[in-house]
Write an enzyme that holds these catalytic residues in place. Sequence first.
Site, PDB file in Angstrom:
ATOM      1  CB  CYS A 146      -0.928   0.009   1.211  1.00 14.31           C
ATOM      2  SG  CYS A 146      -0.004   0.012   2.750  1.00 14.31           S
ATOM      3  CB  CYS A 180      -2.525  -3.210   8.141  1.00 11.99           C
ATOM      4  SG  CYS A 180      -3.497  -3.004   6.642  1.00 11.99           S
TER       5      CYS A 180
END
Length: 151
Positions: A55, A129
């Site tokens: 990301c 994440c």
Amino acid sequence: MANNKKTAANGFLAGTDWVYTDLVKEHFLNPRNFLMGDETKYPHDAEGIVGNPICGDQMLMMIRVGKDGEKQEVITDVKWKTYGCASAIASTSALSELAKGRTLDEALNISAEEIEEYLGGLPKHKFHCSVLGHEALASAISDYRKKHATK
Ligand code: FES
């Protein structure tokens, strides 16, 4: 019965994979050990900065290392900041709490599953994440070991 693995017509995951637990929300809104302000003013023994290729988010982690009774090289404090998303913030908040008081090796062994369990779950598509904080911690520990390697 709804299948939470189903992809909705708009291409997003459908069902309970969207849901953040109350604990994730709480850590996102009140992140523990979050570094406010200028990181150059925080006294630390080592630091690591990493990026997430999935990301493009970044994470900085700084650690202080000391002694705790008989234990050598214990993480006595952790501070971090990130451009990451809510999951990265909540999971790094959890990681920073889990890491304090552990030896460097113990901290390296904190798993994504342990973080997920601490938070009562994370949506599966946000699993990457939680890796960001761990990689930053590993980088900080590596930095500490390089600085303290016997010559
Ligand atoms: Fe980048 Fe979560 S989407 S860390």
